[in-house]
Design a protein around this motif. Sequence first.
Motif, PDB file in Angstrom:
ATOM      1  N   UNK A 172     -24.737  10.512-100.398  1.00  0.00           N
ATOM      2  CA  UNK A 172     -26.132  10.746 -99.997  1.00  0.00           C
ATOM      3  C   UNK A 172     -26.791   9.446 -99.571  1.00  0.00           C
ATOM      4  N   UNK A 173     -26.566   8.391-100.356  1.00  0.00           N
ATOM      5  CA  UNK A 173     -27.177   7.104-100.027  1.00  0.00           C
ATOM      6  C   UNK A 173     -26.671   6.603 -98.677  1.00  0.00           C
ATOM      7  N   UNK A 174     -25.373   6.704 -98.499  1.00  0.00           N
ATOM      8  CA  UNK A 174     -24.813   6.241 -97.224  1.00  0.00           C
ATOM      9  C   UNK A 174     -25.369   7.082 -96.074  1.00  0.00           C
ATOM     10  N   UNK A 175     -25.437   8.377 -96.287  1.00  0.00           N
ATOM     11  CA  UNK A 175     -25.954   9.245 -95.234  1.00  0.00           C
ATOM     12  C   UNK A 175     -27.406   8.909 -94.896  1.00  0.00           C
ATOM     13  N   UNK A 176     -28.194   8.697 -95.925  1.00  0.00           N
ATOM     14  CA  UNK A 176     -29.602   8.375 -95.682  1.00  0.00           C
ATOM     15  C   UNK A 176     -29.737   7.013 -95.013  1.00  0.00           C
ATOM     16  N   UNK A 177     -28.944   6.060 -95.498  1.00  0.00           N
ATOM     17  CA  UNK A 177     -29.046   4.703 -94.961  1.00  0.00           C
ATOM     18  C   UNK A 177     -28.619   4.645 -93.498  1.00  0.00           C
ATOM     19  N   UNK A 178     -27.596   5.409 -93.175  1.00  0.00           N
ATOM     20  CA  UNK A 178     -27.132   5.375 -91.790  1.00  0.00           C
ATOM     21  C   UNK A 178     -27.841   6.418 -90.932  1.00  0.00           C
ATOM     22  N   UNK A 179     -28.451   7.381 -91.560  1.00  0.00           N
ATOM     23  CA  UNK A 179     -29.062   8.458 -90.785  1.00  0.00           C
ATOM     24  C   UNK A 179     -30.512   8.200 -90.411  1.00  0.00           C
ATOM     25  N   UNK A 180     -31.310   7.771 -91.387  1.00  0.00           N
ATOM     26  CA  UNK A 180     -32.734   7.613 -91.100  1.00  0.00           C
ATOM     27  C   UNK A 180     -33.020   6.586 -90.016  1.00  0.00           C
ATOM     28  N   UNK A 181     -32.310   5.457 -89.987  1.00  0.00           N
ATOM     29  CA  UNK A 181     -32.567   4.533 -88.870  1.00  0.00           C
ATOM     30  C   UNK A 181     -32.297   5.174 -87.505  1.00  0.00           C
TER      31      UNK A 181
END
Lengths: 322, 634
Positions: A59-68
């Motif tokens: 989830x963290x990786x997805x959010x970190x790479x997704x939101x930008x």
Amino acid sequence: MTVAESRSTEVTGKRDPADLALAPTLPNAVAHSEEELDEHILRFPIPDRIEHIITIVSFTVLATTGLPQMYSTWPPMQAAIGAMGGIETIRIVHRVAASVLILASIWHIAVMGYKIYVKRVRMTMLPGWDDVVHAVQALGYNFRITRNPPRMGKFNFMEKAEYWALVWGTGVMMVTGYMLWNPIATTRLLPGSIIPVARMAHGLEAVLAVLSILTWHMYHVHLKRFNKSMFTGYISREEMEEEHQLELELHDEGKARPMARNKENKRRRARIYVPIAGAITALLFVATFYFLTFEQTAITTVPPSSDASISVPLTPTPPQVQ
Amino acid sequence: MGDNPISPQAPRRFALLRALLLTAACAALIGFAVFSIEARPALGQDATPIPAEEPAVAPSQTLTDSAALTESAPAQSTLPQFTGVPAGGQISAPDQACRLCHGDSTDTKTLPSGELLQVGIDLAVLENSVHGSHAIAAIFCTDCHQPRQRYQFPHAENPAQTRHDFQTEIAASCQSCHVSIELHNPGHLQAQRAGTNENLPTCTDCHGGHDVGAVATMYSDPVGYCQSCHAIADMEEPQVKFAHEQFVGKLSADKNCQTCHSDQVQTQSQQCANCHGLLDTSAERTMEDGTIETLNLNVNAHDVIMSVHGDRMIDGVQYPALECTECHSDMGENGFPHPPDLLVNRAQLRTSVEVNCVRCHEDVGNQAADGIHAERAAEGELNAASCADCHGSHLILQPNVPRTRISDTCGTCHEDVYTQYRTSVHGSALYGRNNPDVPVCTDCHGAHQIDDPGTAAFRLSSPEMCGDCHGDEELMAKYDISTNVFQSYVSDFHGQTVTLFEHNSPNEPTNKAVCYDCHGVHDIQSISDASEEEIQARLLITCQKCHPNANENFPSSWMSHYEPSLEHYPIVYLVSLFYKILIPTVLGGFLLFIGSDIFRRQSDRFLRRREAKRGKKSDTNPKNDAGDAGDVGE
């Protein structure tokens, strides 16, 4: 038994005498070890904890790479993307993390099926009308309208909200993410406008998920009190008393154990379930990899920009344009 | 000479008198000549070899004072002029005797050099010459055959060793009358004075002797006249030979050798124009590396006057037209005729021309040096454009007047692209309606610092280039075009990727579509005429360029620059609306509950402390629920 009882009394000194009175009468209290009854009650067995860690990471990786990507016109996000190795890199990372989360979800379903069908555990996460009542009661209590806080089960309404939000969110993200990942395959079955729909939903659902984690989850398990049970596996009696009173009572009564008492029946169900679920899970794993890699969405080369020949050889000193 | 008996018609009285007088004069002159090393130069010019016997003072009756002659004949005169009037009329027919002997002789005299001189002359030819009876004043034999004393009958042997000596002596007497000889044919005279060439022509070699012609007569074939000595084949310096090969034989009636080899004082630019006005427009020139290039050596001097380099006013200062050598300075240093350009190949030719421009136009020169043309040239591409290839060389005009001139200029080399552009929505507006807003080549590619359009950087920055115009509200309003195209592109997958690439790694190529991948590069077409079906069909073909497996559903996954609304892409709009309601609602609910929870815990804590201060134990209060207050923050 006596030691446990006396300790329990100490710890729960402030408890309602009526509740306390129930404890000595529990017929199956011997079901626990003394330590468990003493302070800590098993809440999450190791596989659950592993699932949680996998979820945290993905989830963290997805959010970190997704939101930008969602806010890529904002310079700090552009800088973040650059720092992470560029858009193409984070897209790959995002997809790897997504694959992990998808596999974890499949695994979770398989495990849940095992627990429910084979082990016959209580379905403590199922939402019900009680949860609505509890939420209203909790609000009333917080605003000093009602005197007592709600008495809640193993998973209270806050936790259920989060769990089902995760289920919903993951579902939405998997479906829309798959569409964005494989737009050609998607538009073979669905109208093309589903792709921008998926894109819109994927991004906004991500915002919702991240904001939920940052508020709801952060407050309830980190700020209000650091609830370590997801890492240690055990929850303190004190915490149980505060938020999971009903479960504590069941626990102390020995009724919190899985309902499957007949080992023969359990083995029989396992013989049915494990092969079938194992096959389905394995199939889903393979299908996941297949679906996530089978489409060649676009050519890998830069498209030819112009079919005109750049230069038509000229005479040494071309005739002057009048 | 002089062997013939004197004519019986000659008056004896005069003959006797003249014999006496001349004998005395000869004696005196010979005595004087012994002490004279050199004769007085006839008109003050340098030593033209003149025989020692020539009298220091010319006979007064035949020569007007040289100073007076010079005054009467302005030095600026363009052609040899007849300025002196021999006063021969005082003595009637002084050359009667000459004519008697030489008029009907067929004898020849062998000079010491072995050359033959014809003794006889054709009196009729003399009569018809400019020195004949049509002359303004009578001209007698001894006016040319000087010194007069030598030729008194019966005159002695001519001392000339060679025919050339003989003619040189006679040519010296031309200057008695023709003072403009100083200016006339300076080349020959200069060489003569320098004494470097013994074979120089004398006056008579060109103008004739007894048949001396009117100038017009002589000019009937002036080039051939000169070429009788100056054969092109004999020219030694290669560029001189090359130049003459170019234009000799192609001269128009009003031009001849003297057009260039003039006796007038000429400015350097005139000198340049003399030859280059005649040179070929497509001369084959062998370069040093052996390649043969076709060069335009023809320069119309008028072009420079008419160009931006003609008379011009810059910042209130009036400048005269540029001289040739202000650009071609290497030529100016060497004067006329300039040495050959030792050009290795076209690349060097290009550079040799370009430095001329950059001397004044340093800023654009530097820009161009960073451009693709200079880069290709440095790589050895001989066809890469230099300054003059676009701007012209001599007739340099405003490059953007009219505006089509810019694209026309590029089109001379980039014909394919040019043809596509002309039919595009931009090009057709430019050429068809003279539209001032549409881009010409330089608006996208730049004028001097032209970047390589094949680079990743160009590709990545191209949407912003399009956005410069298509994001301009005022400009687009004129044509009813949405200015949202750039923003809607950037907010979609392709534009987002390209923007990020441009920001993070501007030189890294990406295959995500930029404007021109879908709209075309030079053949951009308007969609306004097309129906929805046509647009979708075209779009599919466009999509399939990069997404070969796409089917007919696929193109509508691109929102065609629309912002989602109830009209366009309603589901996208509704999903967006759903989340715009859902997110605040959910978060609001969360925050409400969290806030209430914080409130309860803090207020419990506060109450507990207050009670503790009052000395009451919290556990004595049965109403206080277990755990709630005590757990906060502990």
